[in-house]
Scaffold this active site. Structure first.
Site, PDB file in Angstrom:
ATOM      1  CE  LYS A 118      -4.671  -0.099   1.749  1.00  0.00           C
ATOM      2  NZ  LYS A 118      -5.539  -0.249   2.808  1.00  0.00           N
ATOM      3  CD  GLU A 121     -19.849  -3.620   7.149  1.00  0.00           C
ATOM      4  OE1 GLU A 121     -19.727  -4.945   6.539  1.00  0.00           O
ATOM      5  OE2 GLU A 121     -18.787  -2.840   6.941  1.00  0.00           O
ATOM      6  NE  ARG A 169     -22.666  -5.633   2.644  1.00  0.00           N
ATOM      7  CZ  ARG A 169     -21.300  -5.847   2.245  1.00  0.00           C
ATOM      8  NH1 ARG A 169     -20.300  -6.137   2.405  1.00  0.00           N
ATOM      9  NH2 ARG A 169     -21.398  -5.334   0.702  1.00  0.00           N
TER      10      ARG A 169
HETATM   11  C1  LIG Z   1     -19.111  -3.123   3.593  1.00  0.00           C
HETATM   12  C2  LIG Z   1     -18.119  -2.175   3.813  1.00  0.00           C
HETATM   13  N1  LIG Z   1     -17.728  -1.782   4.969  1.00  0.00           N
HETATM   14  C3  LIG Z   1     -16.686  -0.932   5.164  1.00  0.00           C
HETATM   15  C4  LIG Z   1     -16.164  -0.425   4.145  1.00  0.00           C
HETATM   16  C5  LIG Z   1     -15.034   0.627   4.434  1.00  0.00           C
HETATM   17  N2  LIG Z   1     -13.703   0.273   3.635  1.00  0.00           N
HETATM   18  C6  LIG Z   1     -13.531   0.743   2.456  1.00  0.00           C
HETATM   19  S1  LIG Z   1     -12.172  -0.011   1.669  1.00  0.00           S
HETATM   20  C7  LIG Z   1     -12.027  -0.787   3.220  1.00  0.00           C
HETATM   21  C8  LIG Z   1     -10.753  -1.922   3.145  1.00  0.00           C
HETATM   22  C9  LIG Z   1     -10.695  -2.641   1.978  1.00  0.00           C
HETATM   23  O1  LIG Z   1      -9.501  -3.500   2.360  1.00  0.00           O
HETATM   24  P1  LIG Z   1      -9.046  -4.206   1.127  1.00  0.00           P
HETATM   25  O2  LIG Z   1     -10.016  -5.020   0.498  1.00  0.00           O
HETATM   26  O3  LIG Z   1      -7.991  -5.189   1.672  1.00  0.00           O
HETATM   27  O4  LIG Z   1      -8.580  -3.279   0.058  1.00  0.00           O
HETATM   28  P2  LIG Z   1      -7.562  -2.299   0.034  1.00  0.00           P
HETATM   29  O5  LIG Z   1      -8.091  -1.042   0.281  1.00  0.00           O
HETATM   30  O6  LIG Z   1      -6.614  -2.483   1.072  1.00  0.00           O
HETATM   31  O7  LIG Z   1      -7.030  -2.448  -1.437  1.00  0.00           O
HETATM   32  C10 LIG Z   1     -12.942  -0.565   4.126  1.00  0.00           C
HETATM   33  C11 LIG Z   1     -13.122  -1.338   5.249  1.00  0.00           C
HETATM   34  C12 LIG Z   1     -16.557  -0.657   2.836  1.00  0.00           C
HETATM   35  N3  LIG Z   1     -16.401   0.045   1.704  1.00  0.00           N
HETATM   36  N4  LIG Z   1     -17.665  -1.470   2.543  1.00  0.00           N
END
Ligand SMILES: Cc1ncc(C[n+]2csc(CCOP(=O)(O)OP(=O)(O)O)c2C)c(N)n1
Length: 679
Positions: free
Chosen positions: A328, A413, A441
């Site tokens: 990242k 969630e 959700r």
């Molecule tokens: C249902 C839901 N919960 C929380 C979020 C907030 N959120 C956005 S990106 C993220 C992390 C995603 O992590 P990852 O899938 O590893 O992707 P990265 O951004 O690290 O590439 C979260 C928790 C969301 N978008 N959707």
């Protein structure tokens, strides 16, 4: 070479500078002269630009592979320049540049489909698929979305913003392809955070059973927003720490010692064990058991590894998972050092990584969580739960003070709510802090697990209402509407930060499910009472009396309602203002009392009109036999709300003092007309 000269032609030095508060044309033609860049930022485009030669993935295929590192650097440069100007999901996007290039190079998009889970990491994809010149309008009103949008581009195959939907959508696309007898590829990119979400796992096990061609790329940067949590991420992480491999080697050594004289054979076994540990057992086994062929892990920043591996896996039949390791924030030092802050950051100074604007006032989030910490010091039963939003919900402060009373359940969630319900059955007082949009959700868990049993679970609903740049998928438009019809549920929203602290206390004092909803952004700055006190459930407050019109407002809209009343008063119009405090239970008596004194009513909420707070007031009037009173419901219309600054959207949807004033005057004029007609 023709390609090269063509490129040189495109590579005329181009530097565009956008001065502070520049007025630029709305890129989507939706409005005139929108102020789209908030600060004095210079967007510098490389003088020798490869990126400028790429208008679609077809152009990318003409770029020699040796130039991919230079192109990747240029894409990073663009992402950093624009994100520093307007904010955005910087760290995730910097981590996927190489494999985005590799994917678009090898696939035939848009015939082949790429589904980006969550799609917060699709900036490079956007730059390569015809949105390079509009990219500077990222996340602004009328501009390019920060997420994938089918209405924006044929290369965006699925709209997203919430995590964990990608694999399901990709499985649907793969099955539609089978039904149509087509043969294109379907690829889903999913992060290690989203991989742990229930939906992804449901989709994986479905896809594994269907056995149709599908490539899932696990983009493993070991981070959700914060550090990934849970046993699945621990399982993936063991690959890097090498602990498991060391363990296998140790076991093999013991074996060698236990069986003398066959050292050569055993050392081969040990080597095999190591191979297995690296490539198959760990972490592939889980995916293999789900019906996926597992390949990896490979270095997601090495074109030498990415291009041949991807080329091969794209030829494999059946469901395949390619495990790609990325970093990242790669390419921008501050984001590598602090990938959490740069996950979704506001505009920042490129040279330092420091935010451009810092509010002197605290956020509603901070007030809610500070109050929670204060109450938790006195009540050991209180615990706090987040679903992968430790920083966003402010719960990091709670975790710091009460590490053993804090739970991050990951992007889960639904589980968060039922987990809270389970805790509550045993006398624990759980607080679930969650953005309004993500609570959607867990609707059934609120209904079926929390509320049916009247369990004292407190919902701290953050980012209620308009959230600005994240747009459509992230506005907290629906919570009033989807909570107020749930039996046993108390639904509150404070007019200011002082009332917020009292509502936090009210939640935690109530022997049943209760929610308090607050906005994104800084507080008004009102004086704070010394201590939070529980409010009487279902009691609103009359802030100002009047005889012509009554404005009944909830939450963040109470203040503009008061300002509107002041303006009306200047014109001799007497307006009452009610701070409802509770969407449920509504203060029916107060509403009836005020309604009995005025000629018409206006309700205001920063939420959807349909089924929301205004609907509740209309039901109350009807139930009390005063349904004939002319009433105007101000709120968000029956459509998905676009991205844009909160202030601008509030103007657009009449949620400002001016908007309320206009509606009140308009309604009064209509009433006067009706009275005149009757006379
Ligand atoms: C249902 C839901 N919960 C929380 C979020 C907030 N959120 C956005 S990106 C993220 C992390 C995603 O992590 P990852 O899938 O590893 O992707 P990265 O951004 O690290 O590439 C979260 C928790 C969301 N978008 N959707």
């Amino acid at each position: 070479m023709e390609d090269q000269s063509l490129r040189r032609l495109f590579c005329a030095a181009l530097t565009y500078r956008i001065p502070r508060g520049a007025i630029l044309d709305c890129p989507a033609g939706l409005c005139d002269n929108t102020k789209i860049l908030p600060c004095n930022v210079q967007l510098e485009v490389n003088t020798v630009s490869l990126l400028k030669t790429i208008d679609s993935p077809a152009d990318l295929k003409r770029v020699p592979v040796e130039q991919f590192p230079a192109l990747a650097a240029e894409i990073r440069e663009q992402i950093i320049a624009v994100t520093s100007a307007v904010g955005g999901h910087l760290s995730s996007n910097l981590g996927v540049v190489e494999f985005t290039l590799a994917l678009h190079y090898l696939l035939e998009t848009p015939k082949d489909k790429i589904v980006w889970d969550t799609s917060n990491q699709a900036y490079a994809h956007k730059l390569l698929t015809g949105r390079r010149d509009l990219f500077r309008t990222l996340r602004q009103y009328g501009g390019v979305s920060g997420f994938c949008k089918r209405e924006e581009s044929i290369y965006d195959t699925f709209n997203a913003g919430h995590a964990g939907t990608g694999v399901s959508a990709a499985v649907g696309m793969a099955m539609a392809r089978e039904r149509a007898g087509q043969h294109h590829k379907v690829v889903c990119v999913v992060g290690d955070g989203a991989m742990t979400s229930g939906m992804t796992l449901e989709a994986m096990q479905h896809a594994g059973g269907l056995r149709k061609d599908l490539l899932v790329i696990l983009n493993d940067n070991q981070m959700s927003i914060s550090k990934s949590v849970g046993s699945l991420s621990a399982y993936l992480n063991r690959t890097f720490t090498g602990e498991f491999i060391t363990h296998i080697k140790e076991e093999a050594k013991h074996l060698i010692q236990a069986i003398p004289l066959v050292g050569g054979q055993i050392s081969r076994m040990a080597h095999r064990a190591e191979e297995l540990a690296k490539g198959l057992i760990l972490p592939g086994l889980l995916f293999e058991e789900l019906g996926f062929r597992y390949v990896g892990p490979i270095d997601g920043h090495s074109f030498e590894q990415l291009l041949p591996t991807l080329e091969n896996v794209l030829k494999l039949p059946g469901p395949t998972l390619l495990h790609v390791i990325t970093k990242k924030g790669l390419g921008y030092e501050p984001a590598m050092k602090d990938p959490v802050w740069f996950h979704a950051c506001p505009a920042f100074v490129r040279e330092t990584g420091q935010p451009i604007a810092k509010s002197a006032k605290p956020s509603y989030t901070a007030v809610a969580i500070n109050t929670l910490c204060r109450l938790a010091r006195e009540d050991r039963r209180i615990v706090a739960i987040t679903a992968a939003m430790c920083d966003g919900t402010g719960l990091s402060a709670f975790e710091k003070e009460f590490p053993d009373r804090f739970y991050d359940v990951g992007i889960a969630e639904q589980h968060a709510l039922t987990f809270a319900a389970g805790l509550a059955t045993q006398g624990v007082r759980p607080v679930v802090a969650m953005y309004s949009t993500f609570l959607q959700r867990a609707y059934d868990q609120v209904v079926h697990d929390v509320a049916t049993q009247n369990l004292p679970v407190s919902l701290f609903i953050d980012r209620g209402g308009l959230v600005a740049e994240d747009g459509t998928t992230h506005h907290g438009a629906f919570d009033y509407a989807f909570l107020r019809h749930v039996p046993n549920m108390v639904v509150m929203a404070p007019k200011d930060e002082n009332e917020l602290q009292h509502m936090v206390k009210t939640c935690l004092s109530h022997e049943g499910p209760a929610s308090v909803r607050y906005s994104r952004g800084s507080v008004w700055g009102v004086p704070m009472d010394a201590a939070p006190t529980a409010l009487p459930i279902g009691q609103g407050e009359l802030l100002r009396d009047g005889q012509d019109v009554a404005v009944i407002a909830i939450g963040i809209t109470v203040r503009p309602a008061l300002q509107a009343a002041e303006r009306l008063a200047e014109e001799g119009i007497s307006a009452a203002v009610v701070n409802a405090r509770f969407v449920k239970p509504l203060d029916h008596a107060l509403i009836a009392r005020v309604a009995g004194r005025v000629k018409c009513l206006v309700t205001v909420e920063e939420g959807c009109r349909m089924g929301g707070f205004g609907s509740a007031v209309l039901e109350s009037l009807s139930d009390q036999g005063i349904g004939h009173l002319p009433t105007k419901v101000i709120g968000l219309p029956d459509k998905y709300i676009e991205q844009g600054p909160q202030d601008l959207l509030r103007v657009q949807y009449g949620l400002t003092a001016d908007g309320i004033y206009e509606e009140a005057k308009d309604l009064l004029a209509k009433v006067a007309l009706q009275v005149g007609e009757r006379v």
